[in-house]
Design a protein around this motif. Structure first.
Motif, PDB file in Angstrom:
ATOM      1  N   GLU A  64      -3.536   1.371 -13.042  1.00  0.00           N
ATOM      2  CA  GLU A  64      -2.449   1.658 -12.274  1.00  0.00           C
ATOM      3  C   GLU A  64      -1.599   0.410 -12.071  1.00  0.00           C
ATOM      4  N   ASN A  65      -1.816  -0.627 -13.023  1.00  0.00           N
ATOM      5  CA  ASN A  65      -1.139  -1.902 -12.773  1.00  0.00           C
ATOM      6  C   ASN A  65      -1.037  -2.667 -11.388  1.00  0.00           C
ATOM      7  N   ASN A  66      -2.623  -2.616 -10.804  1.00  0.00           N
ATOM      8  CA  ASN A  66      -2.722  -3.024  -9.397  1.00  0.00           C
ATOM      9  C   ASN A  66      -1.682  -2.443  -8.371  1.00  0.00           C
ATOM     10  N   ASP A  67      -1.493  -1.155  -8.699  1.00  0.00           N
ATOM     11  CA  ASP A  67      -1.128  -0.342  -7.557  1.00  0.00           C
ATOM     12  C   ASP A  67      -2.167   0.261  -6.666  1.00  0.00           C
ATOM     13  N   TYR A  68      -2.462  -0.487  -5.647  1.00  0.00           N
ATOM     14  CA  TYR A  68      -3.616   0.004  -4.846  1.00  0.00           C
ATOM     15  C   TYR A  68      -3.691   1.239  -4.240  1.00  0.00           C
TER      16      TYR A  68
END
Length: 214
Positions: A64-68
């Motif tokens: 998620e490309n560091n989308d928490y």
């Protein structure tokens, strides 16, 4: 074995603020495939289950490309050890078998076998163990990470337990589920201040609170 409605609330919350339903489906499929893989199964032979939960969490963040927020929601669905929810509605005697967002039956069965089950020191030493606790944890982490103005995570954790008790979804109030909900809530809130934390940091609090040291 129980299944929690909290994930329906989670997905409805997400869909109310974003149009990324397809990306969520893709993420759930990807993470489910990772858990079902021979690689993940091999990891389980050389690492404890909390290490596996951390590995899965880091894999979700990378996807998620560091989308928490997206990672936590995808994990809540991908770690569900159920793909259907049997409901028995009291008074009317209705029985409804609700299909949950999941992957195909073949992949689901492999995923279910590989899901981490020993996340607590007192997890049941059975094939199923505490596999449902991981989804509890990430579902509540998602809610608390995104909603800070109202303690929705704790409210929903209690509401879901009461819902199950009334509608006979697997057996009523469960204190260990509620504790897991609180730990997930704590993890989600803490991520807003320290994104270096791992799920195992929160899960280990359970041992500090309940383990007996001699």
């Amino acid at each position: 074995m129980k299944l929690k409605i909290i994930f329906f609330i989670s997905i409805l919350t997400l869909l109310a603020i974003t149009s990324k339903a397809q990306s969520l489906s893709d993420a759930v499929y990807y993470l489910s495939g990772f858990v079902a893989s021979d690689y993940f199964k091999t990891l389980g032979k050389n690492n404890d289950d909390l290490d596996l939960v951390d590995t899965l969490y880091l894999r979700a963040l990378r996807y998620e490309n560091n989308d928490y927020s997206e990672a936590l929601l995808a994990l809540a669905f991908a770690t569900l050890p159920f793909n259907r929810m049997p409901l028995h509605v009291p008074v009317f005697g209705w029985r409804v078998d609700l299909r949950l967002p999941s992957v195909g039956d073949s992949l689901f069965k492999k995923k279910k076998v590989n899901l981490p089950s020993q996340v607590y020191f007192d997890s049941p030493k059975t094939e199923f163990g505490d596999k449902d606790k991981v989804a509890h944890f990430f579902g509540n982490a998602f809610l608390s990470y995104n909603i800070s103005f109202f303690n929705l995570s704790k409210f929903m954790g209690i509401f879901v337990e009461l819902f199950e008790s009334s509608f006979e979804v697997g057996g009523g109030l469960d204190n260990r589920d509620l504790i897991t909900n609180h730990l997930g809530e704590l993890f989600g809130k803490s991520l807003n201040k320290n994104n270096k934390l791992l799920p195992s940091d929160a899960f280990k609090i359970y041992s500090l609170l309940f383990a007996k040291f001699y």
